[in-house]
Design an enzyme around this catalytic site. Structure first.
Site, PDB file in Angstrom:
ATOM      1  N   VAL A   1      52.036 -35.878  21.071  1.00 16.64           N
ATOM      2  CA  VAL A   1      52.763 -37.281  22.710  1.00 16.64           C
ATOM      3  C   VAL A   1      54.375 -36.205  22.942  1.00 16.64           C
ATOM      4  CG1 VAL A   1      52.845 -38.939  23.691  1.00 16.64           C
ATOM      5  CG2 VAL A   1      50.848 -38.450  22.452  1.00 16.64           C
TER       6      VAL A   1
ATOM      7  N   LYS B   1      44.180 -52.108  20.311  1.00 17.48           N
ATOM      8  CA  LYS B   1      43.422 -52.128  22.410  1.00 17.48           C
ATOM      9  C   LYS B   1      42.909 -53.362  22.851  1.00 17.48           C
ATOM     10  CE  LYS B   1      43.123 -46.889  22.156  1.00 17.48           C
ATOM     11  NZ  LYS B   1      42.407 -45.995  22.753  1.00 17.48           N
TER      12      LYS B   1
ATOM     13  N   GLY C   1      43.950 -37.678  24.079  1.00 15.32           N
ATOM     14  CA  GLY C   1      44.680 -36.613  25.276  1.00 15.32           C
ATOM     15  C   GLY C   1      45.984 -36.233  25.063  1.00 15.32           C
TER      16      GLY C   1
ATOM     17  N   THR D   1      56.202 -42.524  18.315  1.00 10.59           N
ATOM     18  CA  THR D   1      55.395 -42.224  17.778  1.00 10.59           C
ATOM     19  C   THR D   1      54.227 -43.807  17.417  1.00 10.59           C
ATOM     20  OG1 THR D   1      56.489 -44.718  16.457  1.00 10.59           O
ATOM     21  CG2 THR D   1      58.101 -42.441  16.820  1.00 10.59           C
TER      22      THR D   1
HETATM   23  N1  LIG Z   1      47.120 -38.133  21.118  1.00  8.37           N
HETATM   24  C1  LIG Z   1      46.874 -39.135  21.683  1.00  8.37           C
HETATM   25  O1  LIG Z   1      46.051 -38.859  22.394  1.00  8.37           O
HETATM   26  C2  LIG Z   1      47.094 -40.415  21.896  1.00  8.37           C
HETATM   27  C3  LIG Z   1      46.721 -41.062  22.964  1.00  8.37           C
HETATM   28  C4  LIG Z   1      47.406 -41.911  23.631  1.00  8.37           C
HETATM   29  C5  LIG Z   1      48.023 -42.787  22.644  1.00  8.37           C
HETATM   30  N2  LIG Z   1      48.491 -41.765  21.489  1.00  8.37           N
HETATM   31  C6  LIG Z   1      49.986 -42.738  20.490  1.00  8.37           C
HETATM   32  O2  LIG Z   1      51.276 -42.271  20.855  1.00  8.37           O
HETATM   33  C7  LIG Z   1      51.982 -41.722  19.780  1.00  8.37           C
HETATM   34  C8  LIG Z   1      52.045 -40.222  19.313  1.00  8.37           C
HETATM   35  O3  LIG Z   1      50.441 -39.819  19.185  1.00  8.37           O
HETATM   36  P1  LIG Z   1      51.154 -38.283  18.896  1.00  8.37           P
HETATM   37  O4  LIG Z   1      50.120 -37.541  18.011  1.00  8.37           O
HETATM   38  O5  LIG Z   1      52.011 -37.638  19.098  1.00  8.37           O
HETATM   39  O6  LIG Z   1      51.186 -38.257  16.688  1.00  8.37           O
HETATM   40  P2  LIG Z   1      52.110 -36.943  15.730  1.00  8.37           P
HETATM   41  O7  LIG Z   1      51.393 -35.986  16.810  1.00  8.37           O
HETATM   42  O8  LIG Z   1      51.976 -37.755  14.580  1.00  8.37           O
HETATM   43  O9  LIG Z   1      53.524 -37.698  15.848  1.00  8.37           O
HETATM   44  C9  LIG Z   1      54.140 -38.611  15.476  1.00  8.37           C
HETATM   45  C10 LIG Z   1      56.009 -38.963  15.527  1.00  8.37           C
HETATM   46  O10 LIG Z   1      56.377 -40.289  15.749  1.00  8.37           O
HETATM   47  C11 LIG Z   1      57.541 -39.099  14.362  1.00  8.37           C
HETATM   48  N3  LIG Z   1      57.607 -40.921  13.982  1.00  8.37           N
HETATM   49  C12 LIG Z   1      56.851 -41.134  12.540  1.00  8.37           C
HETATM   50  N4  LIG Z   1      57.579 -42.485  12.228  1.00  8.37           N
HETATM   51  C13 LIG Z   1      58.776 -42.549  12.411  1.00  8.37           C
HETATM   52  C14 LIG Z   1      60.069 -42.794  12.634  1.00  8.37           C
HETATM   53  N5  LIG Z   1      59.989 -43.933  11.248  1.00  8.37           N
HETATM   54  N6  LIG Z   1      61.161 -42.956  13.243  1.00  8.37           N
HETATM   55  C15 LIG Z   1      61.500 -41.356  13.782  1.00  8.37           C
HETATM   56  N7  LIG Z   1      59.955 -40.935  14.092  1.00  8.37           N
HETATM   57  C16 LIG Z   1      58.860 -41.400  13.546  1.00  8.37           C
HETATM   58  C17 LIG Z   1      57.053 -38.371  13.956  1.00  8.37           C
HETATM   59  O11 LIG Z   1      57.848 -37.742  12.711  1.00  8.37           O
HETATM   60  P3  LIG Z   1      57.522 -36.042  11.935  1.00  8.37           P
HETATM   61  O12 LIG Z   1      57.580 -35.134  12.912  1.00  8.37           O
HETATM   62  O13 LIG Z   1      58.835 -36.034  11.450  1.00  8.37           O
HETATM   63  O14 LIG Z   1      56.454 -36.212  11.640  1.00  8.37           O
HETATM   64  C18 LIG Z   1      56.242 -37.461  14.608  1.00  8.37           C
HETATM   65  O15 LIG Z   1      57.114 -36.367  15.507  1.00  8.37           O
HETATM   66  C19 LIG Z   1      50.568 -42.049  18.635  1.00  8.37           C
HETATM   67  O16 LIG Z   1      51.751 -43.591  19.349  1.00  8.37           O
HETATM   68  C20 LIG Z   1      49.393 -42.498  19.719  1.00  8.37           C
HETATM   69  O17 LIG Z   1      48.240 -43.658  19.090  1.00  8.37           O
HETATM   70  C21 LIG Z   1      48.197 -41.004  21.435  1.00  8.37           C
END
Ligand SMILES: NC(=O)c1ccc[n+]([C@@H]2O[C@H](COP(=O)([O-])OP(=O)(O)OC[C@H]3O[C@@H](n4cnc5c(N)ncnc54)[C@H](OP(=O)(O)O)[C@@H]3O)[C@@H](O)[C@H]2O)c1
Length: 359
Positions: free
Chosen positions: A14, A225, A339, A103
């Site tokens: 994201v 949610k 997504g 995150t």
């Molecule tokens: N994917 C979807 O469809 C979707 C939809 C709605 C909402 N969301 C929400 O959006 C958020 C991100 O999703 P994503 O799919 O992008 O997840 P992701 O690919 O797992 O990315 C998470 C990011 O957060 C970083 N992170 C984790 N712990 C951290 C910390 N303590 N300090 C700083 N950075 C940290 C990770 O760092 P590293 O890269 O170093 O591991 C990674 O870059 C989540 O909360 C998710 O629930 C996602």
């Protein structure tokens, strides 16, 4: 031109989509909104890239590509090791700054709270801080400089619509929603006669589920949610107050992932029987989040095919607000609720709103 410094926590799927969207929209924000976002810090779990003048488009693309290839920000040419997000806010924060949290950790809470105390603004797609202690929710959301549209339904304006109802002093009697694209996909497939185990395997293959699908099937993501909606209504609940009906029986919940997948077909007959019973009553199965009379519950329900929830197909999300203004037919929002692009779009829209743009 309004110049807005941005600090972004998270460089995952994201986070990278958000940066892509911001770069693509730069000319539009300049011409239409007189707005220039400058990314002054971008952080992941272990490191940060900071540039008080704002990271250039080329540098941001290169960093995004490196992250997509599995690098840590600390290893990129402009990066350094840093795991204290509050220190980043302290160093890189400037008047008018917006912090975006993409995150999935509560480790962002001290940094978000610091940003708000400094008078900065924040937008989040991260449900975790908003579903921890009520006091944290109160401090973040109560600041009025904090937006969290993407936490429920991604870019579908579920939170903004609810707040609009509340602003107009509407009385919300109930909220019913399908808030998981993954579970929507499974329910639609069950209705079409497919076995539960095959649907879970297919959802995993398509990347709809977390690596261990029990994360989705257990209902906790939907419960979070539901809690965010309940707290937005002003209800004072903790996550333990949300009644969660998991799709996974307790005897399969603690198995190693491979054993769990091997035993999934044991659940097929019971789900097929539930579908048959529902069809006999003119109903279909839906994994529903329901808020009513101060209580929040999530679980499988048989719902009438005459309702918006019953007509829902595939992995769209849907939220139905039953209120004094909408007494017979609820106010319904429906759209892609997951997504990475949709999640990033919700944060992007929040940031433009926080920037004070008139749109
Ligand atoms: N994917 C979807 O469809 C979707 C939809 C709605 C909402 N969301 C929400 O959006 C958020 C991100 O999703 P994503 O799919 O992008 O997840 P992701 O690919 O797992 O990315 C998470 C990011 O957060 C970083 N992170 C984790 N712990 C951290 C910390 N303590 N300090 C700083 N950075 C940290 C990770 O760092 P590293 O890269 O170093 O591991 C990674 O870059 C989540 O909360 C998710 O629930 C996602």
């Amino acid at each position: 031109m309004k110049r807005i410094p941005l600090i972004i926590f998270g460089a995952g799927k994201v986070g990278r989509a958000l940066i892509r969207q911001l770069l693509e929209a730069t000319p539009l924000h300049a011409s239409r909104d007189e707005l220039a976002f400058r990314i002054v810090a971008w952080c992941d779990r272990t490191g940060a890239v900071v540039d008080e003048k704002g990271l250039g488009a080329e540098a941001l693309r290169a960093i995004g590509d490196a992250k997509a290839a599995g690098a840590a920000l600390a290893e990129t040419p402009l990066g350094y090791r840093q795991d204290d997000l509050a220190a980043i806010v302290d160093v890189a924060g400037k008047d008018g700054c917006i912090v975006a949290d993409v995150t999935a950790t509560d480790a962002t809470v001290p940094a978000l709270e610091l940003a708000l105390r400094r008078g900065y603004r924040a937008a989040t797609a991260n449900k975790v801080p908003l579903t921890g202690p009520q006091a944290v929710f109160d401090r973040l959301v109560g600041s009025r400089r904090f937006r969290y549209e993407s936490t429920v339904g991604s870019a579908v304006p579920v939170i903004e619509t609810l707040r609009g109802l509340l602003r107009a002093a509407d009385r919300v009697d109930a909220i019913r929603g399908a808030l998981s694209g993954t579970l929507g996909f499974i329910c639609t497939g069950l209705q079409a006669g497919q076995p539960f185990s095959a649907l879970v395997t297919e959802a995993m293959r398509r990347g709809y589920t977390e690596p261990d699908p029990r994360t989705d099937l257990g209902g906790m993501d939907v419960a979070r949610k539901a809690l965010i909606l309940a707290r937005t209504l002003g209800w004072r609940l903790e996550i333990g107050d949300v009644a969660v009906n998991s799709l996974i029986p307790t005897e399969l919940a603690a198995l190693p992932p491979a054993d769990f997948l091997a035993r999934l077909p044991e659940l097929d007959a019971a789900f097929a029987a539930q579908v048959t019973a529902a069809v006999g009553e003119g109903k279909v199965l839906r994994y529903v989040a329901e808020l009513r009379d101060g209580r929040a519950a999530v679980g499988m329900q048989a719902v009438s095919i005459e309702t918006a929830l019953g007509r829902l197909r595939g992995n769209d999300n849907l939220v139905a607000y039953h209120t004094r203004t909408y007494p017979d037919e609820p106010l319904v929002l429906q759209g892609r609720g997951a997504g990475v692009d949709a999640a990033a779009a919700g944060v992007h829209a929040d940031m433009v709103a926080l920037a004070g743009c008139g749109l």
